[in-house]
Scaffold this motif. Sequence first.
Motif, mmCIF file in Angstrom:
data_model
loop_
_atom_site.group_PDB
_atom_site.id
_atom_site.type_symbol
_atom_site.label_atom_id
_atom_site.label_comp_id
_atom_site.label_asym_id
_atom_site.label_seq_id
_atom_site.Cartn_x
_atom_site.Cartn_y
_atom_site.Cartn_z
ATOM 1 N N MET A 1 72.253 88.699 61.960
ATOM 2 C CA MET A 1 71.799 87.947 63.222
ATOM 3 C C MET A 1 70.395 88.152 63.356
ATOM 4 S SD MET A 1 72.180 89.720 66.998
ATOM 5 C CE MET A 1 70.856 90.660 67.312
ATOM 6 N N LEU A 2 69.391 88.642 62.556
ATOM 7 C CA LEU A 2 68.431 88.431 62.780
ATOM 8 C C LEU A 2 68.108 87.209 61.033
ATOM 9 C CD1 LEU A 2 65.436 89.702 63.912
ATOM 10 C CD2 LEU A 2 65.484 91.413 61.819
ATOM 11 N N MET A 3 68.457 87.919 60.192
ATOM 12 C CA MET A 3 68.271 86.633 59.690
ATOM 13 C C MET A 3 69.186 85.352 60.023
ATOM 14 S SD MET A 3 66.812 87.292 56.601
ATOM 15 C CE MET A 3 65.614 88.263 57.698
ATOM 16 N N SER A 4 70.070 85.089 60.603
ATOM 17 C CA SER A 4 70.755 84.027 61.314
ATOM 18 C C SER A 4 69.546 83.279 62.261
ATOM 19 C CB SER A 4 72.029 84.104 61.585
ATOM 20 O OG SER A 4 72.341 84.620 62.024
ATOM 21 N N TRP A 5 68.578 83.344 63.212
ATOM 22 C CA TRP A 5 68.782 83.133 63.640
ATOM 23 C C TRP A 5 67.115 83.152 63.119
ATOM 24 C CZ3 TRP A 5 68.855 80.883 68.562
ATOM 25 C CH2 TRP A 5 69.957 81.428 69.250
ATOM 26 N N LEU A 6 66.468 83.970 62.295
ATOM 27 C CA LEU A 6 65.330 82.794 61.088
ATOM 28 C C LEU A 6 65.769 81.937 61.008
ATOM 29 C CD1 LEU A 6 63.758 86.560 60.730
ATOM 30 C CD2 LEU A 6 63.456 84.865 61.993
ATOM 31 N N THR A 7 66.585 81.679 59.936
ATOM 32 C CA THR A 7 67.232 80.820 59.426
ATOM 33 C C THR A 7 67.366 79.164 60.244
ATOM 34 O OG1 THR A 7 68.227 82.259 57.671
ATOM 35 C CG2 THR A 7 68.823 79.558 57.791
ATOM 36 N N PHE A 8 68.185 79.469 61.095
ATOM 37 C CA PHE A 8 68.246 78.674 62.415
ATOM 38 C C PHE A 8 66.645 77.740 63.045
ATOM 39 C CE2 PHE A 8 68.699 77.517 66.863
ATOM 40 C CZ PHE A 8 68.986 76.406 66.088
ATOM 41 N N SER A 9 65.343 79.298 63.653
ATOM 42 C CA SER A 9 64.254 78.454 63.565
ATOM 43 C C SER A 9 63.642 78.320 62.810
ATOM 44 C CB SER A 9 64.105 80.174 64.656
ATOM 45 O OG SER A 9 64.525 80.536 65.720
#
Length: 55
Positions: free
Chosen positions: A13-21
Amino acid sequence: MPQLNPNPWFFVMLMSWLTFSFIIQPKLLSFTHTNPPTNKTSTTDKTTPWTWPWT
């Protein structure tokens, strides 16, 4: 209860949000709009009241 263990899914979840952001969002925001918003002056139409035949 394994549902409460954040170890398997928190990193994903953290990696996906960082990728998106940091990667996807700036690319999306850099596109230019085809119809940019413009400031229009508001026009008021002159209306006449309806004349009722029975009054």
